[in-house]
Design a protein around this motif. Structure first.
Motif, short mmCIF file in Angstrom:
data_model
loop_
_atom_site.label_atom_id
_atom_site.label_comp_id
_atom_site.label_asym_id
_atom_site.label_seq_id
_atom_site.Cartn_x
_atom_site.Cartn_y
_atom_site.Cartn_z
N ALA A 153 0.84 -1.20 0.00
CA ALA A 153 0.00 0.00 0.00
C ALA A 153 0.88 1.25 0.00
CB ALA A 153 -0.92 -0.01 1.23
N PRO A 154 0.42 2.31 -0.68
CA PRO A 154 -0.89 2.56 -1.29
C PRO A 154 -1.01 2.14 -2.75
CG PRO A 154 0.39 4.56 -1.33
CD PRO A 154 1.26 3.53 -0.65
N ARG A 155 -0.06 1.38 -3.27
CA ARG A 155 -0.14 0.97 -4.67
C ARG A 155 -1.26 -0.04 -4.87
NH1 ARG A 155 5.53 -1.37 -4.82
NH2 ARG A 155 5.22 -1.26 -2.55
N PRO A 156 -1.90 -0.03 -6.03
CA PRO A 156 -3.04 -0.94 -6.28
C PRO A 156 -2.63 -2.40 -6.20
CG PRO A 156 -2.98 0.82 -7.90
CD PRO A 156 -1.70 0.92 -7.15
N LEU A 157 -3.50 -3.21 -5.56
CA LEU A 157 -3.19 -4.61 -5.33
C LEU A 157 -4.45 -5.44 -5.51
CD1 LEU A 157 -1.22 -6.84 -4.34
CD2 LEU A 157 -1.83 -6.19 -2.01
N LEU A 158 -4.35 -6.50 -6.31
CA LEU A 158 -5.45 -7.43 -6.55
C LEU A 158 -5.08 -8.82 -6.07
CD1 LEU A 158 -8.12 -8.40 -8.02
CD2 LEU A 158 -6.66 -8.74 -10.05
N PHE A 159 -6.01 -9.47 -5.39
CA PHE A 159 -5.86 -10.88 -5.04
C PHE A 159 -6.96 -11.66 -5.75
CE2 PHE A 159 -3.44 -9.30 -1.33
CZ PHE A 159 -2.33 -10.12 -1.45
N ILE A 160 -6.56 -12.75 -6.39
CA ILE A 160 -7.51 -13.63 -7.09
C ILE A 160 -7.40 -15.00 -6.47
CG2 ILE A 160 -8.26 -14.47 -9.35
CD1 ILE A 160 -6.37 -12.38 -10.61
N ALA A 161 -8.55 -15.65 -6.27
CA ALA A 161 -8.55 -16.99 -5.67
C ALA A 161 -9.60 -17.86 -6.33
CB ALA A 161 -8.81 -16.90 -4.17
N GLU A 204 -11.63 -20.63 2.16
CA GLU A 204 -12.04 -20.08 3.46
C GLU A 204 -10.93 -19.24 4.07
OE1 GLU A 204 -14.48 -23.40 2.31
OE2 GLU A 204 -12.29 -23.28 2.63
N GLY A 205 -9.67 -19.68 3.91
CA GLY A 205 -8.55 -18.91 4.44
C GLY A 205 -8.38 -17.59 3.72
N ALA A 206 -8.58 -17.58 2.41
CA ALA A 206 -8.50 -16.34 1.65
C ALA A 206 -9.62 -15.39 2.05
CB ALA A 206 -8.56 -16.65 0.15
N ARG A 207 -10.82 -15.94 2.26
CA ARG A 207 -11.95 -15.09 2.64
C ARG A 207 -11.76 -14.47 4.02
NH1 ARG A 207 -16.46 -19.51 0.68
NH2 ARG A 207 -16.46 -18.97 -1.56
N ARG A 208 -11.09 -15.19 4.92
CA ARG A 208 -10.81 -14.62 6.24
C ARG A 208 -9.74 -13.54 6.17
NH1 ARG A 208 -11.04 -20.04 7.96
NH2 ARG A 208 -8.76 -20.17 7.90
N THR A 209 -8.76 -13.74 5.30
CA THR A 209 -7.59 -12.86 5.27
C THR A 209 -7.81 -11.60 4.45
OG1 THR A 209 -6.20 -14.82 5.50
CG2 THR A 209 -5.11 -12.82 4.78
N ALA A 210 -8.58 -11.69 3.38
CA ALA A 210 -8.78 -10.54 2.50
C ALA A 210 -9.32 -9.31 3.22
CB ALA A 210 -9.68 -10.92 1.33
N PRO A 211 -10.33 -9.42 4.09
CA PRO A 211 -10.80 -8.23 4.79
C PRO A 211 -9.74 -7.57 5.66
CG PRO A 211 -12.44 -9.99 4.92
CD PRO A 211 -11.19 -10.60 4.38
N GLU A 212 -8.87 -8.39 6.27
CA GLU A 212 -7.78 -7.81 7.05
C GLU A 212 -6.85 -6.99 6.16
OE1 GLU A 212 -5.84 -10.07 10.28
OE2 GLU A 212 -6.91 -11.79 9.44
N ALA A 213 -6.50 -7.55 5.00
CA ALA A 213 -5.63 -6.82 4.07
C ALA A 213 -6.31 -5.55 3.57
CB ALA A 213 -5.25 -7.74 2.91
N ALA A 214 -7.61 -5.63 3.33
CA ALA A 214 -8.34 -4.47 2.81
C ALA A 214 -8.37 -3.32 3.82
CB ALA A 214 -9.77 -4.88 2.45
N ARG A 215 -8.25 -3.64 5.13
CA ARG A 215 -8.29 -2.60 6.16
C ARG A 215 -7.23 -1.53 5.93
NH1 ARG A 215 -7.45 -5.23 11.77
NH2 ARG A 215 -7.05 -3.04 12.24
N VAL A 216 -6.06 -1.95 5.48
CA VAL A 216 -4.97 -1.00 5.28
C VAL A 216 -5.39 0.07 4.29
CG1 VAL A 216 -2.57 -0.76 4.55
CG2 VAL A 216 -3.29 -2.83 5.75
N TYR A 217 -5.95 -0.35 3.17
CA TYR A 217 -6.36 0.59 2.13
C TYR A 217 -7.54 1.45 2.57
CZ TYR A 217 -3.20 -1.68 -1.17
OH TYR A 217 -2.09 -2.15 -1.80
N LYS A 218 -8.47 0.84 3.32
CA LYS A 218 -9.63 1.60 3.79
C LYS A 218 -9.21 2.69 4.76
CE LYS A 218 -13.05 -2.06 3.12
NZ LYS A 218 -13.97 -3.04 3.79
N GLN A 219 -8.24 2.37 5.65
CA GLN A 219 -7.77 3.38 6.60
C GLN A 219 -7.08 4.53 5.89
OE1 GLN A 219 -6.51 0.32 10.09
NE2 GLN A 219 -5.99 2.46 10.48
#
Length: 403
Positions: A331-339, A349-364
């Motif tokens: 961050a702040p560079r654009p980042l895409l995760f595909i699963a 399930e692990g990706a779904r749990r982890t993606a919202p945590e990673a997204a927090r950085v960009y949202k903040q």
């Protein structure tokens, strides 16, 4: 007996004694064992424990240590990581990641020894052929003493010789080698949306397709041996492989036909690992798309065979550097995760749990749109079209790169 005879006898005895030394040593060991056995049997009895007590004690200690180590892993939350960063603006955020990135380099033992030394070797640049879609050159780039970055540099056939094209670094995973064709050769590029280079070439990007040390004929464990040898030598296997990508980028961005301000990296599986980690360490990568890697890393490693993914088990990998913390360095560079929603290696399930945590950085940071998580119907597969759509969005031929 005459004096010469006595002398010969003494010399013979000395020679025999010299060559019989192993026999004497062995005899001494045998006698020592016999002495210890007799002493133990005849001596007064000392403290005794039931065998099961000893086993239970050792098992209990192992469980205590395991719980202690698990506690260390659980104590390091993303909140603690983000607390050290300045979210007041993207510029301040980037400045505040400096110390965190240095700590990340320390954990990875990056750069590897010798990397900062002057490399005087010449880059080998040879034509490798051309077809209807691209021209291909094979480059061999000195990186470390005796170590080279090797790969293919590709340009769309319809690009002008002087066109400064954006560059896509396309990182394949361990399963990235395609099946042989009828002539027994491996195709470098295939007309397939899952291919790492074809989709990028079709859209007008120049491509660097690096070769990683994923395979060796006749040996299934050589990568683990490389990982151990690297730790014993003061670096890590990821550090060496990342250094090769970065050094190749040094060379490629000096070319007159590359726009150094527009560099993206895409990768699948192991290539996704290298895409995330290289982007975290190398700010010249302006956009990143990672396929089949983001996950609950602790569960992935715990579920693998003992020692599985050995090169991912570097110091602090599950305390400081789970995937969302590494995302914070991109961050702040654009980042895409595909699963793939049926991924058999890294469960969705692990990706779904982890993606919202990673997204927090960009949202903040107020730039939540720059982080995307996308699922598609697939197993441990690559979606080249989705990766390049994301790259186009931020770095297309007619678009400026994000700041």
């Amino acid at each position: 007996m005459s004096k010469p005879a006595w002398l010969l006898l003494v010399i013979a005895a000395l020679i025999f004694s010299y060559y019989a030394r192993p026999f004497y040593d062995f005899s001494w060991v045998v006698m020592s064992r016999i002495r210890d056995a007799v002493t133990t049997r005849l001596g007064a009895p000392m403290l005794r424990q039931e065998r099961q007590q000893v086993l239970d004690s050792a098992d209990g200690q192992a469980r205590e240590m395991d719980a202690y180590l698990q506690g260390l892993r659980d104590a390091q939350s993303l909140d603690r990581t983000l607390a050290a960063l300045d979210f007041s603006s993207t510029d301040n955020y980037v400045l505040s990641t400096k110390a965190m990135r240095a700590r990340f380099q320390e954990s990875l033992r990056y750069p590897p020894p010798g990397y900062l030394d002057a490399i005087t070797g010449k880059v080998a640049d040879e034509p490798a052929g051309e077809d209807g879609i691209a021209t291909y050159r094979r480059l061999e780039i000195p990186v470390l003493p005796g170590v080279h970055a090797i790969g293919y540099y590709m340009r769309p056939r319809n690009a002008g010789a002087r066109d400064k094209l954006p560059l896509v670094i396309a990182a394949a995973g361990r399963g990235g080698i395609p099946e042989p064709t009828a002539d027994g050769k491996l195709p470098i590029v295939q007309h397939d949306s899952k291919d790492f280079a074809w989709e990028a070439l079709r859209r007008g990007y120049a491509v660097w397709l690096p070769t990683f040390a994923h395979f060796a004929f006749g040996s299934n464990d050589y990568r683990d041996r490389l990982a151990v040898n690297a730790w014993e030598s003061g670096t890590s296997l990821p550090a060496i492989e990342i250094a090769k990508v970065v050094k190749a980028l040094d060379v490629l961005t000096q070319r007159d036909d590359i726009d150094p301000q527009r560099v993206a990296m895409i990768g699948h599986s192991y290539g996704g690992f290298y895409t995330l980690y290289t982007s975290a360490l190398e700010p010249r990568i302006r956009v990143a798309a990672v396929s089949a890697y983001l996950n609950d890393r602790a569960k992935v490693l715990d579920a693998s065979a003992p020692g599985g993914f050995l090169d991912w088990r570097y110091p602090d990998s599950l305390t400081l550097w789970r995937d969302p913390a590494v995302v914070a360095l991109v961050a702040p560079r654009p980042l895409l995760f595909i699963a793939g929603n049926q991924d058999q290696l890294f469960p969705i399930e692990g990706a779904r749990r982890t993606a919202p945590e990673a997204a927090r950085v960009y949202k903040q940071l107020g730039i939540g749109e720059r982080f995307e998580f996308s699922e598609f119907v697939a197993r441990h597969d690559f979606n080249g079209a989705a990766a390049l759509d994301f790259v186009d969005k931020y770095m297309g031929r007619g678009a400026g790169s994000p700041k």
